[in-house]
Design an enzyme around this catalytic site. Structure first.
Site, short mmCIF file in Angstrom:
data_model
loop_
_atom_site.label_atom_id
_atom_site.label_comp_id
_atom_site.label_asym_id
_atom_site.label_seq_id
_atom_site.Cartn_x
_atom_site.Cartn_y
_atom_site.Cartn_z
N CYS A 199 13.08 7.90 4.43
CA CYS A 199 11.84 7.11 4.88
C CYS A 199 11.34 7.28 6.11
CB CYS A 199 12.31 5.51 4.73
SG CYS A 199 11.00 4.31 5.25
N HIS A 255 9.64 2.88 -4.05
CA HIS A 255 9.68 3.04 -2.33
C HIS A 255 8.62 2.43 -1.77
CE1 HIS A 255 11.32 4.87 1.10
NE2 HIS A 255 10.45 4.53 1.73
N GLU A 256 7.20 3.01 -2.12
CA GLU A 256 6.04 2.50 -1.34
C GLU A 256 5.78 1.25 -1.58
OE1 GLU A 256 5.06 4.62 1.12
OE2 GLU A 256 6.45 5.98 0.48
N HIS A 285 7.80 -1.06 0.26
CA HIS A 285 7.15 -1.44 1.83
C HIS A 285 6.32 -2.44 1.67
CE1 HIS A 285 8.89 1.81 4.41
NE2 HIS A 285 8.46 2.65 3.55
#
Length: 197
Positions: free
Chosen positions: A106, A148-149, A152
């Site tokens: 990351c 993952h995004e 976030h």
């Protein structure tokens, strides 16, 4: 546009859910959004990333950019932006992540990689830069990036998904690097690439 600093784990903007990007009754998007999207692409490219969420550059809005191969090792990449993404996935395996197949990094945890359990398939729906509906779907690396995004934007880092010895190793890495406190960032292009690209 500009390359901007990337926030490091511990900054409150990374650990707080983002706000949806406002969409007008006619489907219009905010006038300042194209400049933000360009800054995100410039920053992601300078950092050699496969994705970047807006809150990683301190903007608590629900959008991410990506430039990601469908699977590891492929040179063909998919590139774009997703505004107000909604994520759907297959089941996340309950087994320990494979240290070779499931390694994840990351840009907000620069230079560190840890095996992370993720679903094998993911789909994101949202809007593109013009405000038109978009659907992205993928497996392998692309599915990992979508999860993952979107994580976030929900206020989570991949470190929050780690289990067992990987979680303990990540906690030690955060402490060793002096992270976990507000106000830390790094500037792509001004410091050596933390991942060695």
């Amino acid at each position: 546009m500009a390359v901007v600093p990337i926030r490091i784990v511990g900054d409150p903007v990374l650990h707080t859910p983002t706000e949806p990007v406002p969409v007008g009754p006619d489907g219009s998007l905010p006038d300042d959004l194209p400049a933000l999207i360009q800054d995100m692409f410039d920053t992601m490219d300078a950092a050699n990333g496969v994705g970047l969420a807006a809150n990683q550059i301190g903007v608590a809005k629900r959008l991410f950019v990506y430039d990601c191969a469908p699977t590891r090792g492929q040179t063909t990449r998919r590139r774009g932006v997703v505004i107000n993404p909604v994520l759907e996935t297959s089941e996340v395996p309950e087994t320990m992540p494979d240290p070779d197949e499931d390694e994840e990094g990351c840009l907000s945890v620069p230079g560190e990689n840890f095996p992370t359990g993720r679903a094998d398939w993911a789909r994101v729906t949202g809007l593109d830069a013009d405000g038109s509906p978009i659907t992205l779907e993928g497996e392998d690396l692309f599915a990992r990036m979508l999860q993952h995004e979107t994580g976030h934007l929900d206020g989570f880092l991949y470190l929050d998904r780690l289990v067992g010895r990987y979680a303990r190793a990540a906690k030690k890495a955060v402490k060793r690097n002096g992270w976990g406190v507000p106000g830390l960032s790094w500037m792509p292009g001004e410091v050596p690439d933390p991942f060695g690209h």
